[in-house]
Motif scaffolding. Structure first.
Motif, mmCIF file in Angstrom:
data_model
loop_
_atom_site.group_PDB
_atom_site.id
_atom_site.type_symbol
_atom_site.label_atom_id
_atom_site.label_comp_id
_atom_site.label_asym_id
_atom_site.label_seq_id
_atom_site.Cartn_x
_atom_site.Cartn_y
_atom_site.Cartn_z
ATOM 1 N N ALA A 180 0.814 -0.872 -0.132
ATOM 2 C CA ALA A 180 -0.060 0.078 0.065
ATOM 3 C C ALA A 180 1.220 1.426 0.275
ATOM 4 C CB ALA A 180 -0.804 -0.261 1.746
ATOM 5 N N GLY A 181 2.060 0.930 -0.405
ATOM 6 C CA GLY A 181 2.433 2.252 -0.924
ATOM 7 C C GLY A 181 4.105 2.530 0.084
ATOM 8 N N HIS A 182 3.791 1.929 1.496
ATOM 9 C CA HIS A 182 4.882 1.674 2.528
ATOM 10 C C HIS A 182 5.656 0.885 2.714
ATOM 11 C CE1 HIS A 182 1.929 4.706 3.691
ATOM 12 N NE2 HIS A 182 0.975 4.110 3.868
ATOM 13 N N ARG A 183 7.101 1.386 2.777
ATOM 14 C CA ARG A 183 8.106 0.483 2.283
ATOM 15 C C ARG A 183 8.332 -1.144 3.382
ATOM 16 N NH1 ARG A 183 13.012 3.654 0.989
ATOM 17 N NH2 ARG A 183 13.905 2.820 1.551
ATOM 18 N N LEU A 184 8.212 -2.271 3.461
ATOM 19 C CA LEU A 184 8.120 -2.939 4.864
ATOM 20 C C LEU A 184 9.760 -3.704 4.134
ATOM 21 C CD1 LEU A 184 4.974 -3.982 5.208
ATOM 22 C CD2 LEU A 184 6.641 -2.521 6.791
ATOM 23 N N GLY A 185 10.296 -3.919 5.086
ATOM 24 C CA GLY A 185 11.535 -4.512 5.132
ATOM 25 C C GLY A 185 11.436 -6.624 5.568
ATOM 26 N N THR A 186 11.647 -6.999 4.288
ATOM 27 C CA THR A 186 11.476 -8.740 4.862
ATOM 28 C C THR A 186 12.312 -8.794 6.116
ATOM 29 O OG1 THR A 186 13.751 -8.764 2.984
ATOM 30 C CG2 THR A 186 10.911 -9.250 2.230
ATOM 31 N N LYS A 187 13.439 -8.140 6.148
ATOM 32 C CA LYS A 187 14.178 -8.859 7.259
ATOM 33 C C LYS A 187 13.523 -8.340 8.363
ATOM 34 C CE LYS A 187 17.859 -10.449 5.475
ATOM 35 N NZ LYS A 187 18.153 -9.938 4.701
ATOM 36 N N GLU A 188 12.292 -7.224 8.649
ATOM 37 C CA GLU A 188 12.425 -6.707 9.800
ATOM 38 C C GLU A 188 11.151 -8.283 9.848
ATOM 39 O OE1 GLU A 188 10.704 -2.663 9.715
ATOM 40 O OE2 GLU A 188 12.082 -2.177 8.357
ATOM 41 N N LEU A 189 10.257 -7.887 8.979
ATOM 42 C CA LEU A 189 9.278 -9.558 9.319
ATOM 43 C C LEU A 189 9.761 -10.103 9.308
ATOM 44 C CD1 LEU A 189 7.677 -8.029 5.487
ATOM 45 C CD2 LEU A 189 6.441 -7.828 7.716
ATOM 46 N N GLU A 190 10.792 -11.020 9.029
ATOM 47 C CA GLU A 190 11.174 -12.293 9.409
ATOM 48 C C GLU A 190 11.945 -11.691 10.559
ATOM 49 O OE1 GLU A 190 14.276 -12.520 5.816
ATOM 50 O OE2 GLU A 190 12.448 -12.779 4.358
ATOM 51 N N SER A 191 12.829 -11.422 11.395
ATOM 52 C CA SER A 191 13.258 -11.508 12.571
ATOM 53 C C SER A 191 11.232 -11.004 13.455
ATOM 54 C CB SER A 191 13.698 -10.172 13.271
ATOM 55 O OG SER A 191 14.342 -8.991 12.171
ATOM 56 N N ALA A 192 10.538 -10.674 12.800
ATOM 57 C CA ALA A 192 9.354 -11.074 13.959
ATOM 58 C C ALA A 192 9.249 -12.513 13.854
ATOM 59 C CB ALA A 192 8.759 -9.777 13.568
ATOM 60 N N ALA A 193 9.080 -12.648 13.337
ATOM 61 C CA ALA A 193 8.846 -14.529 12.591
ATOM 62 C C ALA A 193 10.124 -15.177 13.713
ATOM 63 C CB ALA A 193 8.579 -14.736 11.324
ATOM 64 N N LEU A 194 10.753 -14.956 13.855
ATOM 65 C CA LEU A 194 11.415 -15.444 14.514
ATOM 66 C C LEU A 194 11.524 -15.510 15.749
ATOM 67 C CD1 LEU A 194 14.632 -15.505 11.732
ATOM 68 C CD2 LEU A 194 13.696 -17.320 13.083
ATOM 69 N N THR A 195 10.538 -14.158 16.418
ATOM 70 C CA THR A 195 10.680 -14.632 17.681
ATOM 71 C C THR A 195 9.677 -16.013 18.361
ATOM 72 O OG1 THR A 195 8.910 -13.150 18.105
ATOM 73 C CG2 THR A 195 11.162 -11.416 17.995
ATOM 74 N N VAL A 196 8.998 -15.812 17.344
ATOM 75 C CA VAL A 196 7.910 -17.039 17.535
ATOM 76 C C VAL A 196 9.192 -18.472 18.180
ATOM 77 C CG1 VAL A 196 6.296 -18.445 17.444
ATOM 78 C CG2 VAL A 196 6.098 -16.078 16.769
ATOM 79 N N ASN A 197 9.073 -18.844 19.532
ATOM 80 C CA ASN A 197 9.597 -20.207 19.673
ATOM 81 C C ASN A 197 10.054 -21.086 18.679
ATOM 82 O OD1 ASN A 197 11.256 -21.611 21.710
ATOM 83 N ND2 ASN A 197 9.856 -22.855 22.095
ATOM 84 N N GLU A 198 8.594 -21.539 18.427
ATOM 85 C CA GLU A 198 8.434 -22.720 17.532
ATOM 86 C C GLU A 198 9.226 -22.705 16.220
ATOM 87 O OE1 GLU A 198 6.744 -21.309 19.062
ATOM 88 O OE2 GLU A 198 4.695 -22.806 19.780
ATOM 89 N N VAL A 199 9.701 -21.339 15.614
ATOM 90 C CA VAL A 199 10.289 -21.356 14.150
ATOM 91 C C VAL A 199 11.140 -21.079 13.604
ATOM 92 C CG1 VAL A 199 10.338 -19.264 12.282
ATOM 93 C CG2 VAL A 199 8.145 -19.851 14.009
ATOM 94 N N ALA A 200 12.065 -22.255 13.187
ATOM 95 C CA ALA A 200 13.715 -21.817 12.777
ATOM 96 C C ALA A 200 14.069 -21.077 11.792
ATOM 97 C CB ALA A 200 13.263 -23.686 12.657
ATOM 98 N N GLU A 201 12.773 -21.184 10.695
ATOM 99 C CA GLU A 201 13.214 -19.852 9.310
ATOM 100 C C GLU A 201 11.697 -19.419 9.330
ATOM 101 O OE1 GLU A 201 16.870 -21.800 6.954
ATOM 102 O OE2 GLU A 201 15.332 -23.349 7.140
ATOM 103 N N ALA A 202 12.973 -18.393 8.544
ATOM 104 C CA ALA A 202 10.900 -17.643 7.570
ATOM 105 C C ALA A 202 11.687 -16.868 7.342
ATOM 106 C CB ALA A 202 10.744 -16.168 8.877
#
Ligand code: WTA
Length: 709
Positions: free
Chosen positions: A561-583
């Motif tokens: 929607a015209g707003h920049r989201l870094g994949t690394k930012e999204l991925e690091s958020a997902a990686l805070t979930v204990n079960e997640v190995a890779e994102a």
């Protein structure tokens, strides 16, 4: 080991040449600028380009600086001694608040500076004259001063779309306090990271605001922000809380004794106080605007007072065609660079009337923007392709029902599809208005590519030629120039500095140089600007007519929607979930928002894919970044497609999510997983009715090259 390295290099080269995939780019037809517009335009003849040719650089830009009032004129237009940290108008002194408020208060005190439209239609709009703005800015500056804030200190705002936000910005600017406004839709945690990075000890927020009919509790985010900042070692001493309805608290969240204060109470103690604007160096910072990049940590783009304000005033004059009597409405959020440059600083520097709207464009119905335009007599309109796509979808016939007349209309932030462009032109603009499709970035302060509305023919899907005084070039990976009309895409760069360019990344000067200037610089010692092309991070194509078509980011950034989201930012958020190995986050083409995010995760051994894990990932992203980043789907996959050096092949999963060809997968370490993922994802999407339409050339290009940097 050596083999691995070679493999990695081979893969990288194979991928970067793929980024230049040959696509057949269809040319669109031209549209002439309306004659009536040309007759009154600030730029009415192509001759204006002669004043901004390369041989006249950098002095040509003094025309922009001359739109401002200076306490002291500059000695040097462009100082390159610390390349590529360009300094504009050195020796000059000015104040942005004086330029946007005081000088207009002196000449036209009773003209509306801001008109604020609350979202509920039952609430009357508020017109704030230049005199009233002057009073409010002074009083709030007195509040800030009383807290001990002074030039060079930082202050964070986490404010919605209310007039208190520009008041607060201009009050900070009056004192030389560097403001950092965080988009209200971002989470408290995201605001906290930015507070910590900027070293702010004061946070300014509001109790609540309206979005789509709900009065949201916004204050709760301040508590989260303060906590997140404290975790990073930054204490916040004061949280200043504006009240949506002064005297009445609209949030549930309790005020924290000693830390939280209502601004209306503080203002009462400073009624009528005047704070003289501080004369500041042109090269002093005005504000920070955080944006996403390739690493997890957002970048605080630092903009200067003199260069930035000159550039936004000049481009507002020639590209928005702002005249003193216009009513100008930029339907964007001040939390992004567009709002800073083209709701607040540019229009107010020119002394015009700038409209601010609190809510969502289609609330309570898709006629809302056009009712506002009719009621206020808006004649310059500015918004994003996402808003246009949405309004076209939910109310294609609404504009015809209202009596308003635009002379120019701007779009910004994403490529606009030609069909959507035509609806904007024919239905919204009633064939009377010029469209300027403006290409630029948080980093660039103002427009880099656009047609001049009264001069140039428009071409849907292309932003147009370079803006006045801007010298773009498209380079391939080996720094060869990709010629206009060659049909080949490459990296768009700007050969010269311009006054609006950001000065540095706050606290990370090395990252500033390495991200934006190192790629094509051959001599790091050089003090000559010719040696430092600015690398914009966008793929682009130049047609034979010199018009640029922007193809999107070449780095791992998704434009939602015209707003920049870094994949690394999204991925690091997902990686805070204990079960997640890779994102891995990838873009999916969306008919309204341009792109949305899909998240692929693989789990640690011993964990099972459950809806609960999916929800945890979703919540982690909302908490760390905000609802804007919420993925459309989260796919828990058995394994990620990887290169032999272990790099996740984002373009392969991006192709899967978009139902396009995955390309050559024979070099992968685990090619067999690609088919498994494809069946899992695509069968589920088919079942949900999420099969996308056939992608356009631009979209295909982006998906095929995603993650290749
Ligand atoms: C994209 C917004 C196509 C581009 C002002 C850029 C565009 C990123 C356009 C910057 C446009 C911006 N056509 N793409 N007219 N304008 N972009 O920093 O990829 O939020 O690099 O600044 O948006 O986004 P930002």
């Amino acid at each position: 080991m050596a083999d691995d390295v070679n493999d990695a290099i081979d893969e990288e080269t194979a991928e970067s040449s793929e980024a230049l995939i040959a696509v057949h780019w269809r040319e669109e037809e031209y549209y002439d600028p309306p004659a009536k517009l040309t007759a009154q335009a600030n730029a009415s003849s192509p001759a204006i380009r002669e004043e901004f040719t390369e041989d006249k650089f950098p002095d040509s830009f003094t025309a922009y600086a001359d739109l401002l009032t200076w306490y002291k004129r500059w000695d040097t237009v462009l100082d390159t001694s610390n390349a590529p940290f360009w300094k504009w108008f050195t020796g000059g002194e000015l104040n942005a608040s004086y330029n946007c408020v005081d000088r207009h208060m002196e000449t036209h005190p009773n003209k509306a500076a801001l008109i604020w439209i609350p979202e509920p239609e039952s609430e009357a709009h508020q017109a704030i004259t230049y005199r009233e703005l002057y009073v409010r800015v002074n009083e709030f500056a007195a509040v800030l001063k009383d807290l001990g804030l002074k030039a060079g200190d930082r202050i964070t705002f986490h404010m919605p779309m209310v007039p208190e936000l520009p008041v607060a910005m201009l009050a900070a600017a009056r004192l030389g306090v560097i403001h950092s406004q965080v988009f209200a839709g971002f989470s408290g945690t995201a605001a906290g990271h930015r507070i910590a990075d900027s070293g702010s000890r004061v946070l300014v927020t509001m109790d609540g605001y309206y979005r789509s009919g709900d009065l949201l509790d916004h204050k709760v985010k301040a508590d989260e922000a303060v906590e997140a900042a404290a975790k990073e070692g930054q204490e916040v001493d004061k949280v200043l809380v504006f009240r949506r309805y002064p005297g009445q608290y609209s949030a549930e969240t309790p005020m924290v004794e000693g830390r939280d204060v209502f601004v209306d109470d503080l203002l009462a103690a400073h009624k009528g106080e005047i704070v003289e604007p501080v004369p500041l160096a042109a090269t002093d910072p005005l504000f920070l605007m955080y944006t996403s990049g390739t690493t997890g940590r957002p970048k605080g783009c630092q903009h200067s007072i003199g260069g930035y304000l000159s550039y936004v005033a000049g481009t507002s004059k020639y590209y928005q065609d702002i005249h003193p009597d216009d009513t100008y409405w930029c339907m964007a959020d001040i939390g992004w660079i567009t709002g800073h440059s083209y709701i607040v600083y540019g229009p107010l520097a020119l002394g015009t009337t700038s409209v601010i709207y609190e809510g969502t464009p289609n609330y309570p119905d898709a006629g809302r923007p056009w009712r506002i335009a009719q009621q206020l007599g808006v004649n310059i309109f500015h918004t994003s392709p996402t808003a246009i796509r949405m309004l076209r979808k939910v109310g294609p016939d609404e504009p015809a029902k209202y009596d308003y007349h635009f002379k120019t209309m701007t779009t910004v932030g994403e490529p606009i599809e030609p069909e959507v462009w035509r609806w904007y032109y024919e239905t919204v603009g009633k064939r009377e208005a010029a469209i300027t499709d403006t290409w630029w970035q948080t980093e660039t302060g103002g427009f880099l590519g656009s047609t001049l509305p009264g001069v140039d023919k428009m071409k849907p899907g292309s932003c147009g030629p370079a803006a006045l005084g801007i010298l773009p070039v498209i380079l391939d990976e080996d720094a060869n120039e990709v010629p206009a009309g060659s049909g080949k895409a490459g990296n768009i760069c700007i050969r010269n500095p311009w006054p609006g360019v950001f000065q540095t990344i706050w606290g990370q000067p090395e990252r500033f140089v390495s991200t934006y200037y190192a790629k094509y610089n051959k001599d790091p010692e050089s003090k000559d600007w010719h040696d430092w092309p600015y690398f914009a991070g966008d793929g682009a194509l130049e047609a034979a007519d010199g018009y640029f078509r922007i193809l999107g980011r070449v780095d791992d950034v998704i434009n939602v929607a015209g707003h920049r989201l870094g994949t690394k930012e999204l991925e690091s958020a997902a990686l805070t979930v204990n079960e997640v190995a890779e994102a891995a986050a990838v873009p999916v083409v969306d008919d309204i928002r341009g792109r949305v995010v899909e998240m692929y995760v693989s789990l640690k051994p011993g964990y099972e894919a459950t809806p609960e894990v999916e929800n945890k990932v979703k919540r982690a992203i909302e908490t760390d970044i905000g609802k804007i980043a919420r993925p459309k789907n989260i796919w828990i996959v058995p394994d990620m497609p990887k290169t032999r050096s272990g790099k996740i092949m984002r373009r392969v999963i991006a192709a899967t999510s978009n139902f396009t060809d995955t390309g050559d997968i024979t070099t992968l370490a685990n090619p067999e997983v690609v088919e498994k993922i494809r069946q899992q994802v695509q069968s589920s999407k088919v079942a949900k009715g999420e099969v996308p339409r056939e992608l356009s050339e631009t979209e295909l290009h982006e998906i095929r090259s995603f993650g290749s940097e």
